[in-house]
Design a protein around this motif. Sequence first.
Motif, mmCIF file in Angstrom:
data_model
loop_
_atom_site.group_PDB
_atom_site.id
_atom_site.type_symbol
_atom_site.label_atom_id
_atom_site.label_comp_id
_atom_site.label_asym_id
_atom_site.label_seq_id
_atom_site.Cartn_x
_atom_site.Cartn_y
_atom_site.Cartn_z
ATOM 1 N N THR A 148 29.223 68.738 63.234
ATOM 2 C CA THR A 148 29.307 69.685 64.317
ATOM 3 C C THR A 148 27.892 70.318 64.825
ATOM 4 O O THR A 148 27.319 70.886 63.864
ATOM 5 C CB THR A 148 30.405 70.415 63.999
ATOM 6 O OG1 THR A 148 31.621 69.840 63.678
ATOM 7 C CG2 THR A 148 30.670 71.491 65.428
ATOM 8 N N THR A 149 27.505 70.139 66.035
ATOM 9 C CA THR A 149 26.300 71.196 66.150
ATOM 10 C C THR A 149 26.736 72.571 66.611
ATOM 11 O O THR A 149 27.518 72.901 67.049
ATOM 12 C CB THR A 149 25.869 70.462 67.579
ATOM 13 O OG1 THR A 149 25.659 69.223 67.358
ATOM 14 C CG2 THR A 149 24.341 71.291 67.844
ATOM 15 N N PRO A 150 25.890 73.513 65.873
ATOM 16 C CA PRO A 150 26.268 74.697 66.028
ATOM 17 C C PRO A 150 25.773 75.336 67.304
ATOM 18 O O PRO A 150 24.743 74.943 67.741
ATOM 19 C CB PRO A 150 25.516 75.530 64.741
ATOM 20 C CG PRO A 150 24.349 74.492 64.284
ATOM 21 C CD PRO A 150 24.990 73.206 64.589
ATOM 22 N N ASP A 151 26.467 76.179 67.668
ATOM 23 C CA ASP A 151 25.962 76.934 69.136
ATOM 24 C C ASP A 151 26.023 78.411 68.974
ATOM 25 O O ASP A 151 25.938 79.057 69.975
ATOM 26 C CB ASP A 151 26.894 76.548 70.175
ATOM 27 C CG ASP A 151 28.228 77.121 70.169
ATOM 28 O OD1 ASP A 151 28.655 77.476 69.173
ATOM 29 O OD2 ASP A 151 28.997 76.692 70.975
ATOM 30 N N ASN A 152 26.108 78.846 67.872
ATOM 31 C CA ASN A 152 26.090 80.468 67.550
ATOM 32 C C ASN A 152 24.917 80.781 66.718
ATOM 33 O O ASN A 152 25.078 81.729 65.785
ATOM 34 C CB ASN A 152 27.596 80.905 66.877
ATOM 35 C CG ASN A 152 27.436 80.114 65.714
ATOM 36 O OD1 ASN A 152 27.028 79.168 65.251
ATOM 37 N ND2 ASN A 152 28.493 80.588 64.749
ATOM 38 N N TRP A 153 23.614 80.530 67.158
ATOM 39 C CA TRP A 153 22.258 80.904 66.358
ATOM 40 C C TRP A 153 22.389 82.512 66.513
ATOM 41 O O TRP A 153 22.347 82.849 67.584
ATOM 42 C CB TRP A 153 21.326 80.025 66.726
ATOM 43 C CG TRP A 153 21.206 78.586 66.585
ATOM 44 C CD1 TRP A 153 21.797 77.680 67.278
ATOM 45 C CD2 TRP A 153 21.232 77.930 65.198
ATOM 46 N NE1 TRP A 153 21.591 76.347 66.649
ATOM 47 C CE2 TRP A 153 21.223 76.548 65.580
ATOM 48 C CE3 TRP A 153 20.652 78.588 63.973
ATOM 49 C CZ2 TRP A 153 21.277 75.718 64.526
ATOM 50 C CZ3 TRP A 153 20.499 77.797 63.117
ATOM 51 C CH2 TRP A 153 20.673 76.152 63.233
ATOM 52 N N GLN A 154 21.933 82.894 65.264
ATOM 53 C CA GLN A 154 21.442 84.413 65.308
ATOM 54 C C GLN A 154 20.332 84.534 64.506
ATOM 55 O O GLN A 154 20.169 84.025 63.429
ATOM 56 C CB GLN A 154 22.624 85.412 64.545
ATOM 57 C CG GLN A 154 24.087 85.013 65.494
ATOM 58 C CD GLN A 154 25.017 85.922 64.597
ATOM 59 O OE1 GLN A 154 24.897 86.293 63.423
ATOM 60 N NE2 GLN A 154 26.201 86.004 65.273
ATOM 61 N N LYS A 155 19.431 85.596 65.059
ATOM 62 C CA LYS A 155 18.237 85.834 64.124
ATOM 63 C C LYS A 155 18.467 87.216 63.344
ATOM 64 O O LYS A 155 19.346 88.033 63.946
ATOM 65 C CB LYS A 155 17.008 85.730 65.065
ATOM 66 C CG LYS A 155 17.013 87.025 65.857
ATOM 67 C CD LYS A 155 15.218 86.911 66.586
ATOM 68 C CE LYS A 155 15.117 88.042 67.433
ATOM 69 N NZ LYS A 155 13.853 88.198 67.840
ATOM 70 N N THR A 194 26.778 79.033 61.977
ATOM 71 C CA THR A 194 27.689 78.568 61.092
ATOM 72 C C THR A 194 28.771 77.467 61.959
ATOM 73 O O THR A 194 29.070 77.750 63.331
ATOM 74 C CB THR A 194 28.752 79.503 60.479
ATOM 75 O OG1 THR A 194 29.273 80.368 61.539
ATOM 76 C CG2 THR A 194 28.025 80.496 59.787
ATOM 77 N N THR A 195 29.144 76.647 61.089
ATOM 78 C CA THR A 195 30.253 75.679 61.467
ATOM 79 C C THR A 195 31.369 75.854 60.499
ATOM 80 O O THR A 195 31.239 76.368 59.532
ATOM 81 C CB THR A 195 29.833 74.391 61.801
ATOM 82 O OG1 THR A 195 29.363 73.677 60.497
ATOM 83 C CG2 THR A 195 28.763 74.020 62.856
ATOM 84 N N PRO A 196 32.660 75.370 60.703
ATOM 85 C CA PRO A 196 33.600 75.626 59.876
ATOM 86 C C PRO A 196 33.425 75.428 58.392
ATOM 87 O O PRO A 196 33.940 75.870 57.208
ATOM 88 C CB PRO A 196 34.694 74.484 60.317
ATOM 89 C CG PRO A 196 34.406 74.425 61.798
ATOM 90 C CD PRO A 196 33.131 74.435 61.921
ATOM 91 N N SER A 219 21.335 72.201 56.660
ATOM 92 C CA SER A 219 22.356 72.681 56.560
ATOM 93 C C SER A 219 22.937 72.380 55.050
ATOM 94 O O SER A 219 22.518 71.608 54.369
ATOM 95 C CB SER A 219 23.132 71.587 57.286
ATOM 96 O OG SER A 219 22.682 71.754 58.861
ATOM 97 N N THR A 220 23.808 73.454 54.731
ATOM 98 C CA THR A 220 24.281 73.421 53.345
ATOM 99 C C THR A 220 25.778 74.048 53.316
ATOM 100 O O THR A 220 26.046 74.825 54.091
ATOM 101 C CB THR A 220 23.347 73.951 52.354
ATOM 102 O OG1 THR A 220 23.657 73.944 51.104
ATOM 103 C CG2 THR A 220 23.198 75.714 52.929
ATOM 104 N N ALA A 221 26.399 73.962 52.276
ATOM 105 C CA ALA A 221 27.927 74.357 52.092
ATOM 106 C C ALA A 221 27.167 76.045 51.835
ATOM 107 O O ALA A 221 26.417 76.306 51.101
ATOM 108 C CB ALA A 221 28.436 74.060 50.873
#
Length: 65
Positions: free
Chosen positions: A2-9, A26-28, A44-46
């Motif tokens: 899944t491609t994230p769309d909620n990037w935050q700095k 984050t993704t699920p 990307s990591t858990a």
Amino acid sequence: MTTPDNWQKSSFSGSGDGNNCLELATTPSLVHLRESDTPGTRLSTAPGVLVHLLNHIKNRADGEG
């Protein structure tokens, strides 16, 4: 994946549109990290793995390891 769309700095990056910060999304099941000046390169990591890494870094900075 899944491609994230909620990037935050980070709030520590200061204001403005400067390209000198780490962004997180984050993704699920994953946490995604990227540098703002190269947004196409992502790590990307858990979540548990990232928590372990950050705790290790913090403990080293505090002189505990």
